[in-house]
Scaffold this active site. Structure first.
Site, PDB file in Angstrom:
ATOM      1  N   THR A  12       1.003  -1.100  -0.133  1.00 13.95           N
ATOM      2  CA  THR A  12      -0.054  -0.218   0.454  1.00 13.95           C
ATOM      3  C   THR A  12       0.474   1.533   0.093  1.00 13.95           C
ATOM      4  OG1 THR A  12      -1.551  -1.521   1.117  1.00 13.95           O
ATOM      5  CG2 THR A  12      -1.857   1.223   1.344  1.00 13.95           C
ATOM      6  N   VAL A  13       1.877   1.518   1.097  1.00 13.29           N
ATOM      7  CA  VAL A  13       2.500   2.817   0.734  1.00 13.29           C
ATOM      8  C   VAL A  13       3.785   2.914  -0.300  1.00 13.29           C
ATOM      9  CG1 VAL A  13       4.513   3.982   2.262  1.00 13.29           C
ATOM     10  CG2 VAL A  13       1.959   2.915   3.297  1.00 13.29           C
ATOM     11  N   GLY A 182     -11.913  -1.507   5.955  1.00 14.31           N
ATOM     12  CA  GLY A 182     -10.720  -1.273   5.259  1.00 14.31           C
ATOM     13  C   GLY A 182      -9.566  -0.717   6.578  1.00 14.31           C
ATOM     14  N   ASP A 196      -0.076  -0.056  18.857  1.00  9.85           N
ATOM     15  CA  ASP A 196       0.725   0.528  17.759  1.00  9.85           C
ATOM     16  C   ASP A 196       0.512   1.906  18.274  1.00  9.85           C
ATOM     17  OD1 ASP A 196       0.399   1.338  14.362  1.00  9.85           O
ATOM     18  OD2 ASP A 196      -1.098   2.958  15.421  1.00  9.85           O
ATOM     19  N   LYS A 200       4.437   4.227  18.529  1.00  6.58           N
ATOM     20  CA  LYS A 200       4.309   5.204  18.008  1.00  6.58           C
ATOM     21  C   LYS A 200       4.924   6.486  19.045  1.00  6.58           C
ATOM     22  CE  LYS A 200       1.042   5.203  14.106  1.00  6.58           C
ATOM     23  NZ  LYS A 200      -0.267   4.937  13.415  1.00  6.58           N
TER      24      LYS A 200
END
Length: 392
Positions: A12-13, A182, A196, A200
């Site tokens: 994706t990225v 998604g 996550d 970060k």
């Protein structure tokens, strides 16, 4: 003059990075005086339907023995990505990444290798997707002592909580909707359990702590799976909304944790909804600033990655970004002093001893300055049904 780069991982990225560099190639060349040329795309898969199919190789040796100057690591995870990143940096090839797991767990080592080989290890996209936050902390706010960071840094959980608030969905239904749209993985644990956000916050708090490394495992993380529609209604009744907050505060020992919080309607984070992210930063000269935008998605994240590609192309070795090799000691979670809201059956019948309090409603009392280790005793003494952090 062209600078050759490789994109490692064409998901994706990675695909968004190739697209962004291509559609904006003239603008980029004008701004930095150099062309950025994607020479290789390293992946185990083929992409016959992509217009970049001719650039795909499966041979890492071909990539690392070539004349590339920058490698974009969008593989994810901390195994192959770690191996390839070390290999590139050791050869003096700058690496740009969106991989918060790798940066938060191996950042000290990789930044050291980059400095030793006069190249860059840059990771703007690892926090906040397309939101500029890493570079501002390192550069624009370099003259400040960062005293506090409070942010919504996970779009999945923010979307789920927004749907619970706005549509009255329960957690399970909101999570399923996020997956269908998604916004959540098939295995959503990294998001909903706060992992996550923990990674970060490790990155943000280490930068705010002047490079004194705060490892993710030293940051207490609580997720949102226990939040109910009743909790959301209670929050609304006292002029709050529930958000998953990543929190850092400078102290004798730095404070860092991830937890759901009742965010007051006067707070800048109150109106951050859906998949958007926002990060509030307090500096001793700056005061308060907020960085807001899309925290995920192909093109927003690719935008941040490409910004780092340009910085690496202009030459910005990583000496100034060095992190300590060992994690510093953080304030034990039980010793952290916080403002909390307790929920009771009848606030008028409850006397809270030893603390400054504000009675918010018939069911809610704001209690200021409570050590986490004393919360259980406070709950027992007041007969409170539950408690949650409070962010004004």
């Amino acid at each position: 003059m062209a600078i050759n780069i490789a994109i490692m991982g064409f998901g994706t990225v990675g695909s968004g990075v190739a697209e962004t560099l291509d559609i904006n190639k003239d603008v980029i060349a004008k701004r930095i005086g150099k062309e950025i040329n994607v020479k290789y795309i390293l992946d185990i898969r083929d992409f016959p339907d992509s217009r970049f199919a001719g650039l795909v190789t499966h041979d890492a040796d071909e990539v690392f023995s070539s004349d590339i100057k920058i490698a974009v690591e969008t593989i994810g995870g901390a195994r192959i990505a770690y191996e390839y990143t070390k290999r590139a940096l050791s050869k003096g090839i700058s690496v740009v990444t969106s991989n918060k797991e790798l940066v938060s767990t191996k950042g000290p080592e990789l930044l050291k290798i980059a400095a030793e080989n006069n190249c860059c290890y840059l990771f703007e996209a690892a926090v906040g997707g397309g939101i500029p936050i890493i570079r501002p902390l390192y550069k624009c706010l370099a003259a400040n002592k960062i005293t506090k960071i409070a942010g919504i840094v996970n779009g999945t959980t923010n979307y789920i909580l927004s749907q619970m608030k706005d549509e009255g969905l329960d957690f399970v239904t909101a999570l399923k909707q996020a997956q269908e749209n998604g916004f959540a993985e098939a295995n959503p644990s990294a998001d909903i359990d706060g992992i996550d956000a923990q990674r970060k916050l490790s990155i943000l708090s280490t930068i705010a702590n002047d490079g004194a490394y705060i490892a993710p495992e030293n940051i207490r993380a609580e997720g949102i799976s226990a939040i109910t529609t009743d909790d959301m209604a209670f929050a609304r009744s006292i002029g709050c909304d529930i958000k998953l907050i990543a929190y850092f505060e400078a102290d004798e020992k730095p404070i860092a944790y991830v937890a759901p919080a009742l965010v007051d309607k006067t707070n800048l984070l109150f109106n951050v909804n859906g998949v958007f992210n926002a990060i509030m930063v307090d500096g001793n000269s700056l005061g308060r600033a907020m960085f807001y935008g899309q925290g995920a998605g192909t093109m927003p994240t690719a935008s941040a990655v490409c910004g780092d590609v340009l910085e690496a192309a202009m030459g910005n070795p990583s000496e100034s970004r060095a992190w300590t090799s060992e994690s510093v000691e953080v304030m034990p979670y039980d010793e952290i002093i916080a403002d909390i809201v307790i929920r009771v059956d009848d606030a008028s019948a409850v006397v809270v001893k030893g603390y400054s309090c504000v009675y918010l409603s018939e069911e809610a009392i704001l209690v200021n300055g409570v050590k986490h280790k004393d919360i259980a005793e406070l709950i027992s003494e007041t007969g409170a049904k539950s408690w949650m952090h409070y962010l004004k």
